[in-house]
Write a protein that holds these residues in place. Structure first.
Motif, mmCIF file in Angstrom:
data_model
loop_
_atom_site.group_PDB
_atom_site.id
_atom_site.type_symbol
_atom_site.label_atom_id
_atom_site.label_comp_id
_atom_site.label_asym_id
_atom_site.label_seq_id
_atom_site.Cartn_x
_atom_site.Cartn_y
_atom_site.Cartn_z
ATOM 1 N N PRO A 50 0.824 -1.203 0.000
ATOM 2 C CA PRO A 50 0.000 0.000 0.000
ATOM 3 C C PRO A 50 0.869 1.269 0.000
ATOM 4 N N ARG A 124 -4.691 16.540 6.161
ATOM 5 C CA ARG A 124 -4.850 15.088 6.332
ATOM 6 C C ARG A 124 -6.308 14.649 6.227
ATOM 7 N N GLU A 192 -9.584 9.535 12.117
ATOM 8 C CA GLU A 192 -9.488 8.103 12.443
ATOM 9 C C GLU A 192 -10.786 7.370 12.083
ATOM 10 N N SER A 195 -10.856 6.876 8.362
ATOM 11 C CA SER A 195 -9.922 5.815 7.963
ATOM 12 C C SER A 195 -10.529 4.438 8.229
ATOM 13 N N LYS A 196 -11.151 4.303 9.374
ATOM 14 C CA LYS A 196 -11.756 3.015 9.733
ATOM 15 C C LYS A 196 -13.001 2.736 8.884
ATOM 16 N N ALA A 199 -11.827 1.396 5.771
ATOM 17 C CA ALA A 199 -11.457 -0.018 5.956
ATOM 18 C C ALA A 199 -12.701 -0.909 5.878
ATOM 19 N N GLN A 202 -13.719 -1.323 2.321
ATOM 20 C CA GLN A 202 -12.850 -2.256 1.599
ATOM 21 C C GLN A 202 -13.110 -3.709 2.016
ATOM 22 N N THR A 269 -10.587 -1.442 16.581
ATOM 23 C CA THR A 269 -9.391 -2.026 15.939
ATOM 24 C C THR A 269 -9.284 -3.517 16.252
ATOM 25 N N PHE A 272 -11.505 -5.258 14.013
ATOM 26 C CA PHE A 272 -10.908 -5.288 12.666
ATOM 27 C C PHE A 272 -9.900 -6.439 12.551
ATOM 28 N N ILE A 276 -9.998 -9.472 9.856
ATOM 29 C CA ILE A 276 -8.897 -9.751 8.915
ATOM 30 C C ILE A 276 -8.471 -11.217 9.015
ATOM 31 N N ASP B 101 -3.868 -6.153 3.194
ATOM 32 C CA ASP B 101 -2.874 -5.209 3.751
ATOM 33 C C ASP B 101 -3.452 -3.805 3.865
ATOM 34 N N GLN B 102 -4.201 -3.438 2.843
ATOM 35 C CA GLN B 102 -4.801 -2.104 2.829
ATOM 36 C C GLN B 102 -5.812 -1.967 3.976
ATOM 37 N N ILE B 103 -6.593 -3.014 4.188
ATOM 38 C CA ILE B 103 -7.586 -2.979 5.281
ATOM 39 C C ILE B 103 -6.874 -2.870 6.621
ATOM 40 N N LYS B 104 -5.800 -3.640 6.753
ATOM 41 C CA LYS B 104 -5.039 -3.621 8.006
ATOM 42 C C LYS B 104 -4.484 -2.215 8.265
ATOM 43 N N LYS B 105 -3.962 -1.611 7.207
ATOM 44 C CA LYS B 105 -3.372 -0.270 7.338
ATOM 45 C C LYS B 105 -4.445 0.757 7.727
ATOM 46 N N LEU B 106 -5.590 0.659 7.072
ATOM 47 C CA LEU B 106 -6.655 1.629 7.342
ATOM 48 C C LEU B 106 -7.262 1.448 8.734
ATOM 49 N N SER B 107 -7.339 0.202 9.165
ATOM 50 C CA SER B 107 -7.973 -0.054 10.462
ATOM 51 C C SER B 107 -7.063 0.310 11.633
ATOM 52 N N THR B 108 -5.766 0.344 11.368
ATOM 53 C CA THR B 108 -4.832 0.715 12.445
ATOM 54 C C THR B 108 -4.922 2.218 12.696
ATOM 55 N N SER B 109 -4.855 2.583 13.952
ATOM 56 C CA SER B 109 -4.963 4.004 14.287
ATOM 57 C C SER B 109 -3.797 4.787 13.678
ATOM 58 N N PRO B 110 -4.095 5.876 12.983
ATOM 59 C CA PRO B 110 -3.011 6.650 12.362
ATOM 60 C C PRO B 110 -2.162 7.356 13.418
#
Lengths: 287, 121
Positions: A50, A124, A192, A195-196, A199, A202, A269, A272, A276, B101-110
């Motif tokens: 990514p 951002r 945040e 972003s979630k 996710a 996706q 998280t 999530f 996954i 991988d993309q889902i994992k990245k997005l779900s992790t807190s930035p």
């Protein structure tokens, strides 16, 4: 004599390896023979990773600016403290003027520093804006207004010539700073949550792709219902966090909602991670 | 005494008479004695101690117990081969792995830099 004694003691302390011979015989392992191993298809060598969104790179640049201005603010504040101490000691007109000038410098540094941070987080917010466009746009507008307000404050601070006006300005700044803090933390929570949410979108796409895999069995629908339950739970946590940002703030002090929102995000998280893992298992069973 | 006796006595070979007691020329044998010199006495004692120690060590060596060090015996199995299990042999396709991988990245807190903190005036 002494040497002899030492050698004797050493001699008796040396252990006898009774199994040495047997071990050396036992360790001769026959060469491995792979019999009827399943044929392994060659693994793909290039896995795309990514990449960063362009706005993410821009955010990093703005953050560098912010960190520089934060250091400048800290230095200016130390100068102000020193000038203030000198004025308290001597109380002369010169030292008072120096103190006011130092305070003005701190005020301007403060405005620049906060503006730099606001610019960074506003940039951002562009990244996953499509997840929640309305709220994100509203927060971006609020942040832009604060940036303009901070620019105006720099002009006001420059025109201040006495301590009374300076104190009045600091009071007005502190009042508005509650609003600035609210906007900052709202932006962090929204970022945040977006972003979630992305996710989650996706995950929906991926689950559709999985169902079109060659060996996907209709006997595996339970994971879909499981997925739906977990995504709903995640959505609940995201909504709870977003609702915290909409709570009315006290006029005198900022009530920080971010730690509570962060706890919700942590719980989301963990769901999530479970999703996954489920998806990986289903993919492995379906290909 | 006869004439022959006299002759015999006067001859040089008288001494060779087996009936006469043999007189040896060597010095008489002395009994072993602990030396009286204190230095020699000390050396003598030490030598005895060493001999006794060597003797004891030899005895204990001969009658020693065999101390066994537990070394796990390696029992070779029939087939020692990293045969991949069917699960590990299957790789997730590139496209799906990328999505995961993309889902994992997005779900992790930035990662955020902490908001500014200001000093009071």
């Amino acid at each position: 004599m002494l040497l002899l004694l030492i050698s004797l003691i050493f001699f008796f302390n040396t252990p006898v390896y009774a199994q040495e011979a047997s071990v050396s015989a036992a360790t001769t392992v026959p060469s491995p023979t792979i019999s009827s191993a399943p044929t392994v298809t060659p693994l793909p060598t290039i896995i795309p990773t990514p990449t960063n969104h362009p706005n993410e790179d821009l955010y990093q640049k703005y953050i560098v600016d912010y960190l520089f201005l934060r250091d400048a603010y800290e230095k200016d504040y130390l100068v102000y403290i020193e000038k203030s101490r000198i004025y308290t000691k001597y109380g002369t007109t010169t030292t008072q003027k120096e103190k006011i000038d130092a305070a003005k410098t701190v005020g301007i540094s403060l405005n620049k520093m906060i503006k730099a941070y606001l610019v960074a987080i506003r940039t951002r917010l562009n990244i996953y804006q499509q997840s929640n466009p309305t709220d994100t746009e509203a927060v971006k507008i609020d942040i832009s207004k604060q940036e303009s307000w901070l620019d105006e404050q720099n002009q006001i601070v420059n025109s201040i010539n006495n301590e009374t006006d300076l104190n009045t300005w600091f009071k007005s700044f502190n009042t508005n700073y509650i609003k600035i803090q609210t906007d900052i933390y709202t932006a962090l929570v929204l970022q945040e949550a977006n972003s979630k949410q992305e996710a989650l979108n996706q995950i929906q796409t991926l689950s559709t792709n999985i169902q079109s895999l060659p060996n996907y069995s209709n006997n595996l629908p339970s994971w879909i219902s499981n997925l739906a339950i977990k995504t709903d739970l995640i959505k609940d946590y995201l909504n709870s966090s977003l609702n915290l940002t909409k709570a009315k703030q006290d006029k005198k002090s900022f009530q920080n909602f971010y730690p509570t929102a962060k706890k919700n995000f942590t719980k989301a998280t963990s769901y999530f991670d479970e999703i996954i893992d489920d998806l990986k298992s289903i993919i492995l069973k379906s290909i | 005494m006869t004439i022959n006796d006299n002759l015999y006595q006067n001859s040089e070979s008288y001494q060779e008479n087996p009936l006469t007691p043999e007189v040896s020329n060597s010095t008489p044998k002395k009994k072993f004695q602990i030396p009286s010199d204190p230095k020699l006495r000390l050396l003598f004692t030490l030598a005895i101690v060493i001999i006794v120690l060597i003797f004891l060590s030899l005895i204990s060596f001969l009658f020693r117990k065999k101390t066994t060090v537990t070394i796990p015996t390696v029992t070779p199995t029939k087939i020692i081969s990293p045969i991949p299990t069917p699960t590990s042999a299957i790789a997730i396709p590139n496209e799906l792995q990328f999505q995961l991988d993309q889902i994992k990245k997005l779900s992790t807190s930035p990662d955020f830099v902490d908001p500014p903190t200001i000093h009071s005036f």
